[in-house]
Write a protein that holds these residues in place. Structure first.
Motif, short mmCIF file in Angstrom:
data_model
loop_
_atom_site.label_atom_id
_atom_site.label_comp_id
_atom_site.label_asym_id
_atom_site.label_seq_id
_atom_site.Cartn_x
_atom_site.Cartn_y
_atom_site.Cartn_z
N LEU A 171 41.11 49.78 45.70
CA LEU A 171 40.81 48.51 45.53
C LEU A 171 42.11 47.29 45.24
CD1 LEU A 171 38.86 49.15 42.15
CD2 LEU A 171 38.30 49.61 44.33
N ASP A 172 41.28 46.43 45.28
CA ASP A 172 42.41 44.84 45.31
C ASP A 172 42.02 44.30 44.10
OD1 ASP A 172 39.80 43.69 45.90
OD2 ASP A 172 40.50 42.96 47.49
N MET A 173 41.79 44.43 43.25
CA MET A 173 41.26 43.71 41.78
C MET A 173 42.81 42.90 41.69
SD MET A 173 39.36 46.32 38.62
CE MET A 173 41.11 47.45 39.41
N THR A 174 42.36 41.99 41.13
CA THR A 174 43.52 40.64 41.01
C THR A 174 43.67 40.81 39.21
OG1 THR A 174 43.49 39.70 42.94
CG2 THR A 174 44.72 38.14 41.49
N HIS A 175 45.39 40.68 39.16
CA HIS A 175 46.22 40.62 37.56
C HIS A 175 45.96 39.24 37.27
CE1 HIS A 175 49.38 40.94 34.88
NE2 HIS A 175 48.60 41.55 34.08
N VAL A 176 45.29 39.35 36.15
CA VAL A 176 45.66 38.21 35.45
C VAL A 176 46.81 38.70 34.03
CG1 VAL A 176 44.56 36.37 34.92
CG2 VAL A 176 43.97 36.81 36.34
N PRO A 197 26.99 43.78 37.79
CA PRO A 197 25.68 44.54 37.85
C PRO A 197 25.93 46.08 37.46
CG PRO A 197 26.93 44.35 40.02
CD PRO A 197 27.71 43.68 39.26
N ALA A 198 27.75 46.12 37.77
CA ALA A 198 28.03 48.48 37.87
C ALA A 198 27.60 48.49 36.37
CB ALA A 198 29.47 48.35 37.69
N ARG A 199 27.38 49.59 35.82
CA ARG A 199 27.36 49.84 34.42
C ARG A 199 28.06 51.64 34.45
NH1 ARG A 199 20.75 52.76 34.93
NH2 ARG A 199 21.89 52.97 36.69
N THR A 200 28.26 51.70 35.55
CA THR A 200 29.50 53.05 35.46
C THR A 200 30.80 53.12 36.30
OG1 THR A 200 28.27 54.47 37.84
CG2 THR A 200 27.35 55.28 35.16
N LEU A 240 46.80 47.91 38.02
CA LEU A 240 47.75 49.08 39.21
C LEU A 240 47.12 50.17 39.32
CD1 LEU A 240 50.64 47.03 38.82
CD2 LEU A 240 48.90 46.39 39.37
N GLN A 241 47.23 50.55 38.76
CA GLN A 241 47.09 52.22 38.92
C GLN A 241 45.96 52.77 39.24
OE1 GLN A 241 48.85 54.12 35.40
NE2 GLN A 241 50.09 55.39 36.60
N LEU A 242 44.79 52.05 38.87
CA LEU A 242 43.52 52.05 39.31
C LEU A 242 43.17 51.64 40.68
CD1 LEU A 242 40.47 53.29 39.24
CD2 LEU A 242 40.06 50.73 38.00
N ASN A 243 43.92 50.34 41.17
CA ASN A 243 43.56 49.87 42.41
C ASN A 243 44.24 51.08 43.58
OD1 ASN A 243 42.41 47.21 42.09
ND2 ASN A 243 44.84 46.55 42.28
N LYS A 244 44.96 51.39 43.19
CA LYS A 244 45.90 52.74 43.72
C LYS A 244 45.51 53.71 44.24
CE LYS A 244 50.14 54.94 45.54
NZ LYS A 244 51.80 55.26 45.07
N ALA A 245 44.96 54.07 43.40
CA ALA A 245 43.26 55.41 43.19
C ALA A 245 42.82 55.13 43.67
CB ALA A 245 44.32 55.87 42.09
N ALA A 246 41.92 54.43 44.27
CA ALA A 246 40.13 53.99 44.41
C ALA A 246 41.08 53.33 45.44
CB ALA A 246 39.79 53.30 43.14
N VAL A 278 33.74 51.22 41.18
CA VAL A 278 34.69 51.20 42.53
C VAL A 278 33.76 50.36 43.81
CG1 VAL A 278 35.45 52.57 43.47
CG2 VAL A 278 35.94 52.45 41.47
N ALA A 279 32.85 50.66 43.85
CA ALA A 279 31.94 50.25 45.05
C ALA A 279 32.22 49.27 44.92
CB ALA A 279 30.61 51.03 45.15
N HIS A 280 31.34 48.13 43.58
CA HIS A 280 31.01 47.13 43.63
C HIS A 280 32.22 45.90 44.16
CE1 HIS A 280 29.66 43.04 42.12
NE2 HIS A 280 30.44 43.13 41.14
N VAL A 281 33.71 46.40 43.42
CA VAL A 281 34.72 46.17 43.42
C VAL A 281 34.92 46.31 45.40
CG1 VAL A 281 37.33 46.69 43.95
CG2 VAL A 281 35.56 46.44 41.64
#
Length: 327
Positions: free
Chosen positions: A180-185, A138-141, A172-178, A146-149
């Motif tokens: 977030l908890d995105m999982t890497h594949v 749903p995010a466009r920007t 990994l850098q975006l996870n730390k900076a923002a 970031v809010a969606h994650v």
């Protein structure tokens, strides 16, 4: 990367630097025969495409046939091995991305130091990574993403074209900076990762522009930000991570022309000059942009070596923070 491939890569890498002394060419005699460019990647891949563009222009510049041989496997180690075992006469060159030195040593256990095996002569082409997403998001920007994650903890995955590379590190850098908890594949190449991205098996990916731009133009995926210092002329409507408040995600990948480090200095200078003149010919810039790259910058070999060292340390620090181990 399959264990069998890794073992074979290590065995072949052990041969690096083991070639016997060969007769040396001098600037006054180079080139005396067909020049061969080894492309560190599969046929039709980014290195192969750029190498063929360079070969076409270089052939006109030096008055000799220039052929390209794609050498895939082991993250470029097999291509480096090919160059290392070639005669020390400047008639075998290599085209490959900077990750040969800055990332691959973190991914594979090698018996040699890659920075000592190949020397960058010129930056042939460059391009940043672009963060792309499945159209169903749903995010466009990026702020919306970031809010969606954050609103969906543990549910968002991001793909990389190979674990341990910049496409992994940036997530990994975006996870730390923002926060977030995105999982890497991790995948084995951009193509299968992008297929899964379009299919919704992963939601996001950090990918090279050359492979993502055709899908972006076709409306099959969406872009959130690019890692280049300034907006890319290839994607002028996509903001940079820096302008969105994430300067730590600024990064540029470049395709280089490499030689054996022990090639005579005068011959290195002649090959570099010929390559830069070839790339400056009419149409070369446009052809690079057609395949998703910006023209390289005229950085000196010393400047390229310095940037490689910096990138190597940066990638290593991020991977160390998550306990990543070379295979």
């Amino acid at each position: 990367m399959p264990r069998r491939t890794l073992v074979a890569a290590a065995a072949l890498a052990a041969l690096l630097g083991a070639a016997p002394a060969q007769a040396q060419a001098t600037p006054s005699t180079w080139p005396t025969k067909t020049v061969r460019i080894v492309a560190a990647g599969p046929a039709g891949g980014s290195a192969d495409i750029v190498a063929r563009l360079l070969a076409d222009q270089l052939s006109k510049q030096i008055g000799q046939t220039v052929i390209v041989e794609a050498k895939p496997g082991a993250g470029g180690v097999l291509a480096v091995n090919d160059l290392s075992l070639s005669p020390r006469d400047g008639h075998t060159l290599l085209v490959g991305v900077n990750s040969l030195v800055s990332e691959i040593p973190h991914i594979l256990k090698l018996p040699v130091v890659m920075a000592n095996e190949i020397k960058p002569l010129a930056e042939v082409a460059r391009g940043g990574l672009v963060m792309v997403g499945n159209n169903a998001l749903p995010a466009r920007t990026l702020p919306e993403l970031v809010a969606h994650v954050k609103a969906n903890p543990g549910k968002i995955n991001f793909a990389s074209y190979t674990a341990g590379t910049l496409s992994h590190v940036m997530g990994l850098q975006l996870n730390k900076a923002a926060g977030l908890d995105m999982t890497h594949v991790g995948y084995k190449g951009s193509t299968p990762a992008l297929q899964d991205l379009m299919g919704g098996h992963v939601q996001l990916m950090f990918d090279g522009m050359a492979t993502s731009i055709p899908l972006l133009k076709g409306g099959k995926i969406k872009a959130f930000a690019v890692s280049t210092p300034r907006r890319s002329p290839l994607l002028p409507e996509v903001p940079t991570f820096t302008e969105l408040g994430y300067p730590q995600l600024e990064a540029v990948a470049w395709m280089g022309l490499w030689v054996k480090p022990d090639l005579p200095a005068a011959l290195q200078a002649q090959i570099r000059e010929a390559a830069l003149k070839a790339l400056a010919q009419p149409g070369a810039r446009e052809r690079l942009q057609d395949v998703g790259f910006e023209p390289g910058q005229p950085r000196t070999p010393d400047e390229l070596a310095t940037s490689l060292k910096s990138d190597y340390e940066r990638v290593g620090a991020v991977l160390k923070s998550i306990g990543f181990k070379a295979e």
